[in-house]
Design a protein around this motif. Sequence first.
Motif, PDB file in Angstrom:
ATOM      1  N   ILE A  93      -2.524   7.875   4.472  1.00 50.99           N
ATOM      2  CA  ILE A  93      -1.710   8.284   3.342  1.00 50.99           C
ATOM      3  C   ILE A  93      -1.605   9.807   3.237  1.00 50.99           C
ATOM      4  CG2 ILE A  93      -3.678   8.189   1.742  1.00 50.99           C
ATOM      5  CD1 ILE A  93      -1.670   7.268  -0.430  1.00 50.99           C
TER       6      ILE A  93
ATOM      7  N   LEU B 186      -5.627   9.464  -8.698  1.00 52.17           N
ATOM      8  CA  LEU B 186      -5.674   8.943  -7.337  1.00 52.17           C
ATOM      9  C   LEU B 186      -6.557   7.698  -7.248  1.00 52.17           C
ATOM     10  CD1 LEU B 186      -5.856  12.242  -5.237  1.00 52.17           C
ATOM     11  CD2 LEU B 186      -3.894  10.720  -5.552  1.00 52.17           C
TER      12      LEU B 186
ATOM     13  N   PHE C  79      -4.135   2.135  -0.543  1.00 48.50           N
ATOM     14  CA  PHE C  79      -3.636   3.262   0.238  1.00 48.50           C
ATOM     15  C   PHE C  79      -3.528   2.879   1.706  1.00 48.50           C
ATOM     16  CE2 PHE C  79      -5.354   6.971  -2.613  1.00 48.50           C
ATOM     17  CZ  PHE C  79      -4.477   6.583  -3.619  1.00 48.50           C
TER      18      PHE C  79
ATOM     19  N   ILE D 178      -1.043  12.851   0.741  1.00 47.01           N
ATOM     20  CA  ILE D 178      -1.167  13.163  -0.691  1.00 47.01           C
ATOM     21  C   ILE D 178      -0.921  14.657  -0.862  1.00 47.01           C
ATOM     22  CG2 ILE D 178      -2.640  13.105  -2.727  1.00 47.01           C
ATOM     23  CD1 ILE D 178      -4.179  10.796  -1.435  1.00 47.01           C
TER      24      ILE D 178
ATOM     25  N   ALA E 203       0.832  -1.203   0.000  1.00 46.33           N
ATOM     26  CA  ALA E 203       0.000   0.000   0.000  1.00 46.33           C
ATOM     27  C   ALA E 203       0.864   1.249   0.000  1.00 46.33           C
ATOM     28  CB  ALA E 203      -0.914   0.000   1.222  1.00 46.33           C
ATOM     29  N   LEU E 204       0.425   2.250  -0.755  1.00 45.07           N
ATOM     30  CA  LEU E 204       1.149   3.519  -0.809  1.00 45.07           C
ATOM     31  C   LEU E 204       0.962   4.285   0.495  1.00 45.07           C
ATOM     32  CD1 LEU E 204       0.280   4.726  -4.432  1.00 45.07           C
ATOM     33  CD2 LEU E 204       2.505   3.900  -3.620  1.00 45.07           C
ATOM     34  N   GLU E 205       2.059   4.874   0.956  1.00 46.85           N
ATOM     35  CA  GLU E 205       2.022   5.718   2.146  1.00 46.85           C
ATOM     36  C   GLU E 205       2.052   7.196   1.789  1.00 46.85           C
ATOM     37  OE1 GLU E 205       5.362   4.300   4.372  1.00 46.85           O
ATOM     38  OE2 GLU E 205       4.294   2.522   5.100  1.00 46.85           O
TER      39      GLU E 205
ATOM     40  N   GLN F 141      -5.084   4.066  -6.156  1.00 52.01           N
ATOM     41  CA  GLN F 141      -5.662   3.298  -5.043  1.00 52.01           C
ATOM     42  C   GLN F 141      -6.068   1.902  -5.499  1.00 52.01           C
ATOM     43  OE1 GLN F 141      -9.050   5.108  -3.044  1.00 52.01           O
ATOM     44  NE2 GLN F 141      -8.583   3.989  -1.175  1.00 52.01           N
TER      45      GLN F 141
END
Length: 382
Positions: free
Chosen positions: A89, A76, A85, A91, A53-55, A80
């Motif tokens: 997260i 986005l 995410f 952004i 998952a993106l941080e 996701q």
Amino acid sequence: MARALYIHWPFCLKKCPYCDFNSHVRDGVDHDLWRGALLADLRREAEMAGGEALESIFFGGGTPSLMPPALVSALLEEAQRLWGFAPDIEITLEANPSSVEAANFAALASAGVNRVSLGVQALDDAALRFLGRLHGVDEALAALGVAQEHFSRVSFDLIYARPDQSADAWEAELTRALALGTDHLSLYQLTIEEGTRFATLVREGAFAPLEDDPAADLFALTRAITARAGLPAYEVSNHARPGQESRHNLTYWRYRDYAGIGPGAHGRRGGFATTRHKKPENWLASVAAKGHGTQEERALSPMEQGAEAVLMGLRLAEGMDVGALAARLGLAQGDLIEADRLALFIRQGLMWQDGPRIGATEAGMLVLNSLIAQVTPDGLAG
């Protein structure tokens, strides 16, 4: 696998004379074409660097606040879907502090952006004109106010060590900036980069950069003032209240993997360096031909990775864990740091050591580039 994603939007309304970033001025931009190309580049990178998952996500440029909010939202949503995410997260989107772009802030926040970085650059109209900015101070302050209404985290940039800038003038400007209520500031010394309009003007004698000693004095003053105000430097040019540091930029400085898409974007994943085509038209042609904008994917040797990690890590106030880095890269600590030089700099008050963690002191930060060059073995970068 990458836990951070960088998205580059290369377009600006005007090229600033100090800027050497990959930014371009175009008469028009086909947003539908760019939407399709960025989504394709995003999918390719997720194939190569997905799995966790993106941080953090960072929209940089160029001027990403010129992007239609619907395009930001589409990117986005796809990110996701591809990565997932993390619950908290970060952004971030870079923005110019103009009234036109501030009008998009509510829509950008609705799209998912929760942190904005404003390119204010100066709180003096004459300085803004010198820096080639299109906004004035009043417009910038109004945009900052709008940003603080819509985003939970707001940062802004200032450029100091401008020609003939005095310590008193900078202290007054910085004190005013600190009173504006943000929890993060990026404070950069003006540097004359080759290939910029300023480099040409300096060669022509149109102006002279501030000399090194006064610039160093302003650097020390900056760190003292921000520390007193509760926004200490956590990196050479970045200041934040504890807990408000840029998590995305910490990914770079801690030498963790990140994915990069869009023209000129760089990435680091699994020991490989990735680069995208810089010119927007070349990047678009690559996406049309291959489905992505990658120009090069190059394997980095452990020594090359070590050189990059030391260069980035010693910029941080927290320093770096040499033992952990060496273990991660399969190197000895002596491959990364010259023990005798480190001991010398510690005695001189320029560096510190706490177990396997090392860093530069306040005095050392003033001469950081020289320190890094001398404390690393000659063969580190190969």
